[in-house]
Design an enzyme around this catalytic site. Sequence first.
Site, short mmCIF file in Angstrom:
data_model
loop_
_atom_site.label_atom_id
_atom_site.label_comp_id
_atom_site.label_asym_id
_atom_site.label_seq_id
_atom_site.Cartn_x
_atom_site.Cartn_y
_atom_site.Cartn_z
CB ALA A 65 -16.80 51.14 126.65
N GLY A 108 -15.84 55.48 129.75
CA GLY A 108 -16.09 56.18 128.48
C GLY A 108 -17.12 57.29 128.63
CD GLU A 111 -11.93 57.53 128.38
OE1 GLU A 111 -12.69 56.58 128.10
OE2 GLU A 111 -10.69 57.46 128.22
CD GLU A 131 -11.94 53.72 132.09
OE1 GLU A 131 -11.72 54.21 133.22
OE2 GLU A 131 -12.40 54.37 131.15
#
Length: 262
Positions: A65, A108, A111, A131
């Site tokens: 992200a 992300g 993911e 993260e």
Amino acid sequence: MSDKVLFEQRGAVAVITLNAPEKRNAIDLEMVRGLHDVLDRLLGSDDVAVLVLTGAGDRAFAAGADIAQLKERSSPDALAAINASIFKRIEDFPCPSIAAIRGYALGGGCELAIACDLRVAGRSAKMGQPEVGLGIMPAAGGTYRLPRLVGLGKARELIYTGRVIDADECLRIGLVNDVVDDAEVLPRAMALAEEIAARGKLAVRLAKATMNALARPNEGLAVSMESVAQALLFDSDDKHRRMAAFLERSRTKAPRDGGSSG
Ligand code: COA
């Protein structure tokens, strides 16, 4: 449509490219909207049998992200589960999806890759969930999809340490289906997609739906817990300090260790 997401239909295969290579295809709001737009467009189409997702440039599938945007997000944004929602849409999309990964697939980006049905990686692939080094946690499916793929023990190790692993280790632990030379990643993903596309379309779709149902019988609690936990972290001082440090290092271009440090 946003130029942060490129779309091309090659026969029965829809190729979707995250397109912000100068930011290592970091996933920002515009990119999420672009992905929703592409899926909206494809949903009604009967011509598509497989999605192939990839990243522009040779450095990254997606480096996670967008940290500059994440730094400004607070608890209500975490509860809105912006990235989790688009990844779930991909996981639930009627036809199978394949992530074609070169370079970094972190946070992300990892993911997104594990929300796809299959993963083809190049030898340059580096995957992980860094993260915790930023004072937050994986909250777009990492806590429940990663254990399904690699087992709870390995998922715990990857998530608690934020360690980034190379292509061979990804293959060894079952995080990817195949490792090939970087130049072969997209061709191999396309060949796999075409192999699937040659089978009965309805049969493949129903097999996917059945396996999804089997894979996540009690997932609802984890999905809610993930976004509530992230909401707590989004307002923490530690998150602000660690993300500011990442962005400051980026500004001064000091070396960093893959995003996993504080
Ligand atoms: N969010 C926002 N910007 C990002 C980003 C992210 N997740 N990942 C990379 N970028 C930006 C960098 O800030 C840099 O911007 P700049 O050119 O304006 O300085 C640019 O992309 C190139 O990144 P850089 O770090 O110089 O490239 P690199 O090839 O040396 O390193 C990574 C690549 C992926 C190892 C490194 O960028 C990184 O650690 N990114 C963060 C990974 C992460 O923690 N992801 C989880 C987020 S929750």
